[in-house]
Design a protein around this motif. Structure first.
Motif, PDB file in Angstrom:
ATOM      1  N   CYS A  90       0.832  -1.205   0.000  1.00 27.96           N
ATOM      2  CA  CYS A  90       0.000   0.000   0.000  1.00 27.96           C
ATOM      3  C   CYS A  90       0.868   1.258   0.000  1.00 27.96           C
ATOM      4  N   GLU A  91       1.970   1.212   0.738  1.00 26.57           N
ATOM      5  CA  GLU A  91       2.874   2.354   0.773  1.00 26.57           C
ATOM      6  C   GLU A  91       3.480   2.606  -0.599  1.00 26.57           C
ATOM      7  N   ALA A  92       3.826   1.513  -1.284  1.00 19.81           N
ATOM      8  CA  ALA A  92       4.385   1.651  -2.631  1.00 19.81           C
ATOM      9  C   ALA A  92       3.361   2.254  -3.591  1.00 19.81           C
ATOM     10  N   LYS A  93       2.106   1.800  -3.494  1.00 16.72           N
ATOM     11  CA  LYS A  93       1.038   2.344  -4.348  1.00 16.72           C
ATOM     12  C   LYS A  93       0.822   3.824  -4.068  1.00 16.72           C
ATOM     13  N   LEU A  94       0.805   4.169  -2.770  1.00 16.98           N
ATOM     14  CA  LEU A  94       0.612   5.566  -2.414  1.00 16.98           C
ATOM     15  C   LEU A  94       1.791   6.403  -2.906  1.00 16.98           C
ATOM     16  N   GLY A  95       2.983   5.816  -2.873  1.00 21.07           N
ATOM     17  CA  GLY A  95       4.153   6.519  -3.375  1.00 21.07           C
ATOM     18  C   GLY A  95       4.027   6.828  -4.857  1.00 21.07           C
ATOM     19  N   LEU A  96       3.504   5.864  -5.630  1.00 18.61           N
ATOM     20  CA  LEU A  96       3.301   6.082  -7.066  1.00 18.61           C
ATOM     21  C   LEU A  96       2.265   7.173  -7.309  1.00 18.61           C
ATOM     22  N   VAL A  97       1.188   7.138  -6.502  1.00 18.15           N
ATOM     23  CA  VAL A  97       0.140   8.153  -6.646  1.00 18.15           C
ATOM     24  C   VAL A  97       0.704   9.534  -6.340  1.00 18.15           C
ATOM     25  N   LYS A  98       1.480   9.631  -5.268  1.00 15.46           N
ATOM     26  CA  LYS A  98       2.066  10.917  -4.891  1.00 15.46           C
ATOM     27  C   LYS A  98       3.041  11.404  -5.957  1.00 15.46           C
ATOM     28  N   ALA A 130       2.923  10.668  -9.151  1.00 10.62           N
ATOM     29  CA  ALA A 130       2.133  11.099 -10.311  1.00 10.62           C
ATOM     30  C   ALA A 130       1.545  12.484 -10.063  1.00 10.62           C
ATOM     31  N   ARG A 131       1.072  12.703  -8.845  1.00  9.54           N
ATOM     32  CA  ARG A 131       0.515  14.020  -8.515  1.00  9.54           C
ATOM     33  C   ARG A 131       1.597  15.100  -8.561  1.00  9.54           C
ATOM     34  N   ARG A 132       2.777  14.753  -8.089  1.00 11.65           N
ATOM     35  CA  ARG A 132       3.870  15.718  -8.105  1.00 11.65           C
ATOM     36  C   ARG A 132       4.227  16.105  -9.530  1.00 11.65           C
ATOM     37  N   LYS A 133       4.315  15.097 -10.414  1.00  4.54           N
ATOM     38  CA  LYS A 133       4.644  15.382 -11.819  1.00  4.54           C
ATOM     39  C   LYS A 133       3.542  16.186 -12.490  1.00  4.54           C
ATOM     40  N   ALA A 134       2.301  15.839 -12.178  1.00  5.00           N
ATOM     41  CA  ALA A 134       1.178  16.570 -12.768  1.00  5.00           C
ATOM     42  C   ALA A 134       1.196  18.028 -12.332  1.00  5.00           C
ATOM     43  N   LYS A 135       1.530  18.243 -11.067  1.00  5.91           N
ATOM     44  CA  LYS A 135       1.591  19.605 -10.555  1.00  5.91           C
ATOM     45  C   LYS A 135       2.730  20.378 -11.200  1.00  5.91           C
ATOM     46  N   GLU A 136       3.870  19.707 -11.390  1.00  8.18           N
ATOM     47  CA  GLU A 136       5.007  20.358 -12.032  1.00  8.18           C
ATOM     48  C   GLU A 136       4.664  20.733 -13.468  1.00  8.18           C
ATOM     49  N   GLU A 137       3.970  19.818 -14.160  1.00  3.73           N
ATOM     50  CA  GLU A 137       3.593  20.084 -15.547  1.00  3.73           C
ATOM     51  C   GLU A 137       2.600  21.238 -15.615  1.00  3.73           C
ATOM     52  N   GLU A 138       1.680  21.260 -14.632  1.00  2.00           N
ATOM     53  CA  GLU A 138       0.687  22.330 -14.592  1.00  2.00           C
ATOM     54  C   GLU A 138       1.356  23.677 -14.357  1.00  2.00           C
ATOM     55  N   GLU A 139       2.319  23.718 -13.428  1.00  2.00           N
ATOM     56  CA  GLU A 139       3.016  24.967 -13.130  1.00  2.00           C
ATOM     57  C   GLU A 139       3.881  25.400 -14.308  1.00  2.00           C
ATOM     58  N   ALA A 140       4.491  24.403 -15.014  1.00  2.00           N
ATOM     59  CA  ALA A 140       5.310  24.737 -16.187  1.00  2.00           C
ATOM     60  C   ALA A 140       4.445  25.323 -17.296  1.00  2.00           C
ATOM     61  N   ALA A 141       3.271  24.707 -17.499  1.00  4.36           N
ATOM     62  CA  ALA A 141       2.363  25.213 -18.532  1.00  4.36           C
ATOM     63  C   ALA A 141       1.866  26.606 -18.195  1.00  4.36           C
ATOM     64  N   LYS A 142       1.597  26.826 -16.904  1.00 10.29           N
ATOM     65  CA  LYS A 142       1.137  28.129 -16.463  1.00 10.29           C
ATOM     66  C   LYS A 142       2.213  29.183 -16.641  1.00 10.29           C
ATOM     67  N   GLY A 143       3.456  28.798 -16.395  1.00 11.18           N
ATOM     68  CA  GLY A 143       4.569  29.738 -16.578  1.00 11.18           C
ATOM     69  C   GLY A 143       4.780  30.070 -18.045  1.00 11.18           C
ATOM     70  N   LEU A 144       4.646  29.062 -18.909  1.00 12.27           N
ATOM     71  CA  LEU A 144       4.811  29.276 -20.338  1.00 12.27           C
ATOM     72  C   LEU A 144       3.728  30.223 -20.858  1.00 12.27           C
ATOM     73  N   LYS A 145       2.525  30.033 -20.360  1.00  8.34           N
ATOM     74  CA  LYS A 145       1.419  30.870 -20.790  1.00  8.34           C
ATOM     75  C   LYS A 145       1.652  32.319 -20.393  1.00  8.34           C
ATOM     76  N   GLU A 146       2.226  32.537 -19.205  1.00  3.90           N
ATOM     77  CA  GLU A 146       2.503  33.905 -18.747  1.00  3.90           C
ATOM     78  C   GLU A 146       3.556  34.564 -19.600  1.00  3.90           C
ATOM     79  N   GLU A 147       4.527  33.763 -20.091  1.00  2.00           N
ATOM     80  CA  GLU A 147       5.606  34.315 -20.905  1.00  2.00           C
ATOM     81  C   GLU A 147       5.151  34.756 -22.282  1.00  2.00           C
ATOM     82  N   THR A 148       4.121  34.059 -22.791  1.00  2.00           N
ATOM     83  CA  THR A 148       3.640  34.356 -24.139  1.00  2.00           C
ATOM     84  C   THR A 148       2.698  35.542 -24.201  1.00  2.00           C
ATOM     85  N   LYS A 149       2.306  36.042 -23.051  1.00  2.00           N
ATOM     86  CA  LYS A 149       1.384  37.191 -23.027  1.00  2.00           C
ATOM     87  C   LYS A 149       2.106  38.468 -23.466  1.00  2.00           C
TER      88      LYS A 149
END
Length: 392
Positions: A363-371, A373-392
């Motif tokens: 269960c700890e290993a599964k939760l680690g994978l979920v965390k 995945a969430r960390r990567k998704a958040k990083e991708e979201e923040e990167a996309a948000k930063g890129l969008k700000e630069e193009t304005k």
């Protein structure tokens, strides 16, 4: 005062005593000398009660293998800024039973072993008679104070409730009777009719001969202290510290007396399922609990009220269930403790180190994978948000 060894016959004056007018106690053998504890009142065979007691006492002492000197070394240092009662040390502690301190006052030498049946006793007029029953009153108080001092100053990590439990182990009749037998007190007590006393005590358990020997032990403590006003208390405290040391260490190391917040040190390689971890519940929660997975702690058995040396304490039974990761109320472990918190921690310890350890790890290993995945998704979201700000 000069030292006078006990000879078993000091100061009884029994043969010259006669019943007072109106004394209806006709069973006392006034025409015969008093019996020591264990003497028969009639002609006896080689297998008589006294011989049996002597053989048993010799066997008990021969088989007594408790190392008191090693136990004394394990007692924690006195952490309090406390001035000792007296620096006088009456003896060194041997590996076996510590030496019995002497009663220095000859007038008290036989008192701890003298039963009131040896005199024409009247509660209203015998205030000056010294018997073990009178000394026991004072010895009992000394015993409580000394036990409390030792536990309070050397085992400060215990809660007040646990300190009371440990003290009860030290001063209960079973413990005192055990020591009285090891020192041969049962062969020194003098009563008018031991066999009658033994018969009266039969079947009474802790209220029978154990109670009598416990009283004699307490009376001896009082006599030692009274016979040496300057050093008596210090002598007895040092003696009892050595005598109690093995029981103190066993009791203090027992998890049932531990404070839930205590941090324990254990030998390398010790079974982790037997080590109490006061942070086990919190640790397990961090490892596997999430928004989609719950840890549930519930009683699986009715709470028990304890008796004997743990009178007034309770025993709680807690089971740990997991819902999530594809499980529905999966029992990961069970725990028993003196309160719900301790029982819950034991259940968590069992879950992390017991039969279902692999389930927790998975269960700890599964939760680690979920965390992750969430960390990567958040990083991708923040990167996309930063890129969008630069193009304005």
């Amino acid at each position: 005062m000069s030292k006078r060894p006990y000879d078993g016959q000091q100061g009884s004056g029994y043969k010259n005593k006669k019943p007072r007018n109106g004394d209806s106690n006709q069973h006392r053998p006034y025409d015969n000398p008093p019996a020591r504890y264990g003497d028969r009142q009639s002609n006896s065979s080689p297998g008589n009660l006294k011989a049996d007691l002597e053989r048993k006492a010799a066997t008990d002492r021969r088989n007594y293998k408790v190392d008191h000197s090693e136990a004394v070394k394990q007692i924690p240092s006195n952490l309090a800024a406390q001035v000792p009662v007296h620096s006088f040390t009456p003896f060194t502690v041997p590996a076996t039973l510590p030496p019995l301190p002497e009663i220095l006052d000859p007038t008290l030498a036989t008192a701890p072993f003298t039963h009131k049946s040896l005199t024409s006793y009247d509660r209203a007029t015998s205030s000056s008679d010294i018997t073990y029953e009178r000394l026991e009153f004072l010895g009992d108080a000394y015993l409580e104070v000394i036990a409390s001092r030792i536990i309070f100053h050397h085992f400060q990590e215990l809660t007040a409730g646990s300190q009371s439990q440990v003290r009860e182990v030290l001063v209960k009749n079973e413990t005192l009777a055990e020591y009285a037998r090891l020192y041969g007190f049962e062969l020194r007590v003098k009563v008018a009719d031991f066999e009658q006393m033994a018969a009266d005590s039969a079947g009474k358990g802790n209220k029978g001969l154990n109670k009598i020997l416990g009283d004699v032990f307490e009376a001896y403590i009082a006599a030692v202290i009274l016979s040496d006003a300057e050093n008596g208390f210090a002598v007895v405290e040092k003696w009892l510290t050595a005598l109690w040391a093995p029981k103190l260490i066993d009791a203090a190391n027992s998890h049932r007396y531990r404070s839930p917040g205590a941090i324990l040190q254990h030998a390398l390689g010790e079974d982790t399922r037997t080590i109490y971890d006061p942070t086990a519940k919190a640790t397990l929660q961090k490892r596997i609990q999430s928004a989609d997975a719950k840890l549930i702690y519930e009683p699986y058995q009715t709470m028990q009220e304890l008796k004997g040396d743990q009178l007034g304490q309770n025993r709680h039974f807690i089971a740990l269930y997991l819902t999530g990761y594809g499980f529905d109320r999966k029992c990961l472990g069970k725990g028993v403790g003196k309160n719900k918190v301790e029982a819950g921690n034991w259940a968590a310890v069992e879950a992390m180190h017991g039969e279902f350890k692999s389930v927790v790890d998975e269960c700890e290993a599964k939760l680690g994978l979920v965390k992750e995945a969430r960390r990567k998704a958040k990083e991708e979201e923040e990167a996309a948000k930063g890129l969008k700000e630069e193009t304005k």
